[in-house]
Enzyme design. Structure first.
Site, PDB file in Angstrom:
ATOM      1  N   SER A   1      -6.554   0.507  -2.804  1.00  0.00           N
ATOM      2  CA  SER A   1      -7.438  -0.434  -3.497  1.00  0.00           C
ATOM      3  C   SER A   1      -6.940  -0.727  -4.907  1.00  0.00           C
ATOM      4  O   SER A   1      -7.022  -1.855  -5.378  1.00  0.00           O
ATOM      5  CB  SER A   1      -8.854   0.135  -3.553  1.00  0.00           C
ATOM      6  OG  SER A   1      -9.391   0.228  -2.253  1.00  0.00           O
TER       7      SER A   1
ATOM      8  N   ASP B   1     -10.235  -3.318   0.740  1.00  0.00           N
ATOM      9  CA  ASP B   1     -11.396  -2.614   1.281  1.00  0.00           C
ATOM     10  C   ASP B   1     -12.656  -3.445   1.025  1.00  0.00           C
ATOM     11  O   ASP B   1     -12.853  -3.961  -0.080  1.00  0.00           O
ATOM     12  CB  ASP B   1     -11.520  -1.253   0.587  1.00  0.00           C
ATOM     13  CG  ASP B   1     -12.767  -0.523   1.021  1.00  0.00           C
ATOM     14  OD1 ASP B   1     -12.684   0.173   2.041  1.00  0.00           O
ATOM     15  OD2 ASP B   1     -13.807  -0.664   0.355  1.00  0.00           O
TER      16      ASP B   1
ATOM     17  N   ARG C   1     -25.899 -10.939  34.840  1.00  0.00           N
ATOM     18  CA  ARG C   1     -26.359  -9.594  35.145  1.00  0.00           C
ATOM     19  C   ARG C   1     -27.878  -9.541  35.268  1.00  0.00           C
ATOM     20  O   ARG C   1     -28.588 -10.008  34.380  1.00  0.00           O
ATOM     21  CB  ARG C   1     -25.920  -8.648  34.025  1.00  0.00           C
ATOM     22  CG  ARG C   1     -26.437  -7.218  34.116  1.00  0.00           C
ATOM     23  CD  ARG C   1     -25.632  -6.402  35.086  1.00  0.00           C
ATOM     24  NE  ARG C   1     -26.006  -4.988  35.082  1.00  0.00           N
ATOM     25  CZ  ARG C   1     -25.441  -4.090  35.884  1.00  0.00           C
ATOM     26  NH1 ARG C   1     -24.498  -4.454  36.729  1.00  0.00           N
ATOM     27  NH2 ARG C   1     -25.835  -2.844  35.845  1.00  0.00           N
TER      28      ARG C   1
ATOM     29  N   THR D   1     -11.050  -2.510   6.187  1.00  0.00           N
ATOM     30  CA  THR D   1     -10.449  -1.773   5.065  1.00  0.00           C
ATOM     31  C   THR D   1      -9.052  -2.242   4.690  1.00  0.00           C
ATOM     32  O   THR D   1      -8.518  -1.781   3.694  1.00  0.00           O
ATOM     33  CB  THR D   1     -10.413  -0.244   5.345  1.00  0.00           C
ATOM     34  OG1 THR D   1      -9.795  -0.003   6.612  1.00  0.00           O
ATOM     35  CG2 THR D   1     -11.813   0.334   5.381  1.00  0.00           C
TER      36      THR D   1
ATOM     37  N   THR E   1       0.809  -1.221   0.000  1.00  0.00           N
ATOM     38  CA  THR E   1       0.000   0.000   0.000  1.00  0.00           C
ATOM     39  C   THR E   1       0.846   1.275   0.000  1.00  0.00           C
ATOM     40  O   THR E   1       1.872   1.360   0.664  1.00  0.00           O
ATOM     41  CB  THR E   1      -0.909   0.005   1.242  1.00  0.00           C
ATOM     42  OG1 THR E   1      -1.775  -1.118   1.151  1.00  0.00           O
ATOM     43  CG2 THR E   1      -1.743   1.271   1.333  1.00  0.00           C
TER      44      THR E   1
ATOM     45  N   GLY F   1       2.878  -2.768   8.266  1.00  0.00           N
ATOM     46  CA  GLY F   1       3.172  -3.426   9.541  1.00  0.00           C
ATOM     47  C   GLY F   1       4.611  -3.894   9.590  1.00  0.00           C
ATOM     48  O   GLY F   1       5.047  -4.632   8.715  1.00  0.00           O
TER      49      GLY F   1
ATOM     50  N   GLY G   1     -21.874   0.110  30.845  1.00  0.00           N
ATOM     51  CA  GLY G   1     -20.645   0.789  31.243  1.00  0.00           C
ATOM     52  C   GLY G   1     -19.482  -0.179  31.408  1.00  0.00           C
ATOM     53  O   GLY G   1     -18.345   0.122  31.040  1.00  0.00           O
TER      54      GLY G   1
ATOM     55  N   GLU H   1      -6.161  -5.480   3.805  1.00  0.00           N
ATOM     56  CA  GLU H   1      -6.224  -6.700   2.992  1.00  0.00           C
ATOM     57  C   GLU H   1      -7.396  -6.591   2.018  1.00  0.00           C
ATOM     58  O   GLU H   1      -8.117  -7.559   1.772  1.00  0.00           O
ATOM     59  CB  GLU H   1      -6.391  -7.941   3.885  1.00  0.00           C
ATOM     60  CG  GLU H   1      -5.117  -8.375   4.579  1.00  0.00           C
ATOM     61  CD  GLU H   1      -4.139  -9.048   3.625  1.00  0.00           C
ATOM     62  OE1 GLU H   1      -4.562  -9.508   2.561  1.00  0.00           O
ATOM     63  OE2 GLU H   1      -2.952  -9.094   3.960  1.00  0.00           O
TER      64      GLU H   1
END
Lengths: 645, 645
Positions: free
Chosen positions: B143, B428, B313, B424, B137, B176, B403, B426
């Site tokens: 893309s 979009d 809960r 988005t 990229t 990365g 919360g 690998e």
């Protein structure tokens, strides 16, 4: 490109700004100051320090004064006060939340639940000499506030209240300011007095409880801890508080709606404990309104950034000419962003009316209780609508910017992370949506608020009223439009405002009356709980339809208030897009209930595409209309240096 | 409570685990190690350090070996390799991404695009002696990979390639490993050779470019920088790389599909530059498949946590008995969680088949090119489906925990933040969805991949084929069910599997053929770009419908593979819920196109409620079926100490 769009943008902004436009313009100037430039950090120490500085600057500039009455050192311009806090959301949501907690929730509790002896604190709250927190939610109870477990037991011997967390789930949790900054807490607890030696509970009341000394150490009996990392809001020091028989003077009860005499006698101007409790809560509606507006503001920033990016980013070649296609020119991209922009417009108009209604009621000498309940319901509905819209719009904006959208320097991910909690704080959105329906269906009958959802169903089955749909804004304008409208099945009519209003009204009326019928039918056949479960989705749907209609009416009134022809025309197209998107989202319902033929249903989709096409040339004008100060809509990817060309 | 649910859960897990269940069970044991305990920090230094440690432990344990062929020092069990990386997502998505980049993308590029001289590196890649990044990229192009701007110009004089970033937008971005750890990059760049003194471009190829010395300093001509804060993934050191005429030896071209001789002559076993490019990309499909599976795994963890929370809960009293109501008992809460759980089941079955298909193709000596393209399309569709599902499911899980869901210690917000980018990267999701439709509509015709979306429309108008719907899984089973099914309009039939399959197939066929018709009609009337915009939403819808059908077929095959009667019965109900939820999401379409009468449409909603009721007692069993190791589904709010009681 249409002519004079700058001018149009100004008119749009002025119209969207509404009654407090001067306050907004003033805030725009203030927020252009370097100290309010958005800066991302996940580091809580840095973020909290920065927000503290910003708070001091704001306090010194008198930012909090509008929120308080003149006799308490403020100006009494409630609407201006809310408007200012909302606008902070465009700079930093942590700052908005800190300001909202200190001045809106904590200060609001002292002013509205307290009496003269407490009002003495207000000046110090305005100036930040006294920093507080709003200790309502507990680990075990959030939505069901009446079941809070913290106790405040009166001891006549010493004329003190003993504040205590009797169980692990009674711990106060997620409290903004509790981790670090607050020296005092407005604590919601069950008030218990001894009567004939027996403890008697008078329901939840609010108490001022000092929690820290000047050096920041927990006071005896108080144990605070830090929630530390959350989904966002790194500048807010959320924390927990556990009370171990902490003694406070009798005078620390905020006693406007309930008091305890020295001898332990309880008294209140409101006899019904439930009505008392909801009257107290009602005075705090400002928090919910502020959150709604702040979520709306954050969504606008995100849509502004994503739209400007789509107007510079190109991807894939077009075969007809040489260059690459602007992504805003793809219909699919228009359909991702433009309906969300339309919804932001719609919600802003509705928010303006909500703030005005709140202002008028809270500055009135004798507010009408039914109006107050209507305000509560409206605030609940718009808080849910705005916060869900924000989550969806910011996420779409983030995805629409691809990898760049994921980088912190482009703002979207902080907006997303920070607003996320808004869907569940200041009232969980699902619970709030239910509240809207409950109020509508039982015509604001007293005492229903205290009922659990299931109890309410049993009640409503017998009490449900023939509701008359009450228009909320610009009654005359809307009636005129509806009378003039009403054409028949051709496609064009979907752009007819009268038809549009009628489609929203018809849906709401049908849903409300069918829920009422179901309630009556079901409660005879099954247990109250089963009956509740059998109607719950219809109840939520009815409330949604009501809120959609309120929003549309505000939009129509907003268009009417616009003084420029071209801007009014643009607003009209935006309104069409809002309306058709709402109908499309619920299209199956409209067809199933024969409010829309299958042919006409297809025309809804065509109408949306058509409006995307006609609004495309105004994309930049539309986001200019949000009036976001340049510094606050800055994203690195929009910087000229980073624009490929 | 149904009997023997533990046993049922085991059968569910075994069925869901599929072909690589032994690998999953082994990973479950490994991930129980303390070093893989999820720990939240937004601090990139801490997070990166921790992931580095984890990577070393994994490498030492031989975790990467399955992903590589025997002759390169691996085991050649591709499916096992992917399965392992996917499962890391349950511990830490940063770890999954780092492992995916090093071994899947970078290692995969070296193995699949390189030749013998490059394969020598593979052992070092497996052991982490050599750490790389995948530099595809660019700031200007994500893309549209064929339009990358980085150049690799061959210089015959020195027998070197000159790697250069000629514009600002040619900068490699979001890569990365580029910020810190990688010493070498697999760089995608336009290969240019001089022919008769003129530069000739041969399209995008991949080159190994050293970027850092052993001390971590940028090599001459290389400028790296750090993307630093992102929406999540703090353990991944994403960064940017700018090349200023960096020289690399000729041998650093990964030359399996295209080579340059010493004298500068270009050659390739694949004549068509487009087919060559997409053949190269096709070998990298593993990354997309891994992301799909990892997103699916993250969604399962979130749904597991939210379901267990809903089972402990309580909020609001029920009138019939004394206690408070378990939130899982509210129909609205069931409707929030159970359909998402059903979809997670469905997607897991589809993912299992996808991994198997990939394994079989990539371990085959002579993979069928059409099968390869079908795999690519399937991977694209399931990557989009899984990642959008993850975003939605994790967000719903977070909101369903109020919360508490917003606190980092409860895991949901990190799962949400980390997986966000998967929609988005690998590929979009919108672009991938378009790819699916393109492949389907033009029957995998050659060369369409290289066309821009708009060019493709012009092509497709003439070339669109009469598509025969091809079943993807368990053809015989499905045919039998469809033949036996087919009952008529009564409500019951919505639970009939044959009817369900038919409804999915009918929708897909109708959409594909109507898109084809539209393409042909429109391209005569308007410009190619207008024609594209006029069909884009239909194209996306058709692709979605196709993926839904592929997923359902996998689910049906999965049920058939289950050996336990009770588990099969539960799976059947889960499948109903999946099917009816898909139909409900597209209900208006079904009614508009007369595949569903309005009465039957209402039955869809009733059917969903009915399945929520019948599955409610299995809520815990269903999430047990995901088989998430206890340590990896830990959330503080689920800790016994924190459960109010």
């Amino acid at each position: 490109m249409p002519a004079k769009t700058t001018n149009t943008a100004e008119h749009l902004r002025n119209t969207l700004d509404g009654r407090w436009r001067d306050v907004k313009n003033r805030m725009r100037e203030q927020l252009a100051d370097e100290v309010f430039r958005p800066h991302y950090t996940p580091n809580t120490v840095i973020a909290r320090t920065k927000v503290s500085e910003q708070m001091k600057i704001m306090a010194a500039a008198g930012a909090a004064e509008d929120g308080f009455r003149k006799e308490h050192g403020g100006t009494g311009n409630i609407g201006a006060g809310i408007t200012q806090i909302q606008m902070l959301a465009m700079s930093d949501l942590s700052l908005m939340v800190k300001a909202g907690v200190q001045w809106g929730l904590f200060g609001g509790a002292v002013e509205n639940l307290g009496t003269e002896r407490h009002h003495a604190y207000l000046r110090k709250i305005i100036t930040l000499e006294l920093r507080g927190c709003f200790a309502m939610t507990e680990t075990g109870h959030g939505s069901d506030v009446q079941s809070l477990e913290t106790t405040a037991t009166y001891d006549p011997a010493t004329q003190e209240f003993v504040i205590d967390s009797p169980t692990a789930s009674a711990r106060k949790d997620y409290i903004g300011g509790a981790a670090e900054t607050a020296t005092i807490a407005a604590v919601f607890a069950q008030l218990i007095t001894p009567e004939d030696g027996e403890p008697v509970s008078h329901g939840v009341h609010c108490f001022l409880v000092p929690i820290r000394d000047v050096d920041g150490n927990d006071l005896p009996g108080v144990t605070t801890s830090d929630n530390l990392y959350k989904g966002g809001l790194p500048g807010v020091d959320n924390g927990r508080i556990v009370f171990d028989r902490v003694r406070i003077p009798r005078e620390n009860l905020l006693n406007r709606y309930g008091d305890v005499a020295a001898d332990g006698t309880y008294s209140s101007p409101i006899e019904s404990p439930n009505r008392r409790f909801f009257t107290m809560l009602g005075t705090l509606v400002r928090g919910r309104v502020t959150v709604a507006g702040s979520a709306g503001a954050a969504a606008q920033v995100a849509l502004d950034i994503a739209t400007r990016y789509a107007l510079q980013r190109r991807q894939f070649k077009a075969p007809d000419d040489e260059g690459e296609v602007l992504i805003m020119d793809y219909l699919a991209h228009q359909r991702r962003l433009l309906p969300l922009i339309a919804k932001s417009y719609a919600l802003q108009f509705a928010q303006n009316e909500l703030v005005a209604k709140l202002h008028d009621l809270q500055t009135s000498d004798a507010p009408d209780p039914e109006e107050q309940r209507e305000l509560d319901a409206r605030a609940a509905g718009l808080k849910a609508a705005n916060t869900w819209h924000a989550v969806r719009a910011i996420q779409e904006a983030r995805e629409a910017c691809g990898g760049a959208g994921y980088m912190a320097e482009n703002r979207l991910i902080a907006l997303r992370a920070d607003t996320d909690v808004f869907t569940t704080f200041e009232g969980d959105n699902h619970v709030l949506t239910q509240l809207v329906a409950k109020e509508l269906l039982t015509a604001y009958a007293d005492d229903i608020r205290s009922m659990s959802p299931v109890e309410w169903v049993r009640f409503a089955a017998n009490a449900v009223s023939q509701r008359v749909l009450k228009r909320t804004a610009a009654e005359t304008i809307i009636q005129t439009i509806v009378d003039a409208g009403q054409d028949s099945e051709e496609e064009g009519s979907l752009f007819n405002r009268g038809t549009q209003i009628k489609m929203f009204e018809d849906r709401e009326e049908y849903l409300l009356s069918s829920v009422a019928r179901r309630l009556q039918a079901r409660t005879n056949e099954m247990s109250a709980f089963e009956a509740f479960n059998a109607v719950q989705d219809h109840v939520l749907h009815a409330a949604q339809a009501h809120t959609d209609r309120v929003v549309l009416e505000a939009f129509v009134a907003g268009i009417d208030s616009c003084e420029d022809d071209q801007a009014r025309e643009v607003l009209g197209m935006v309104c069409d897009l809002y309306v058709l998107s709402v109908i499309e989202d619920d299209k199956a319902w409209y067809i199933e209930h024969r409010f829309l033929s299958t042919e006409r249903a297809k025309a809804v989709t065509r109408g949306i595409n058509e409006r995307c096409r006609t609004l495309r040339p105004y994309a930049e004008t539309l986001v200019d209309g949000f009036g976001i100060p340049e510094q606050l809509r800055h994203a690195e990817m929009l910087h000229p240096e980073n624009v490929p060309g």
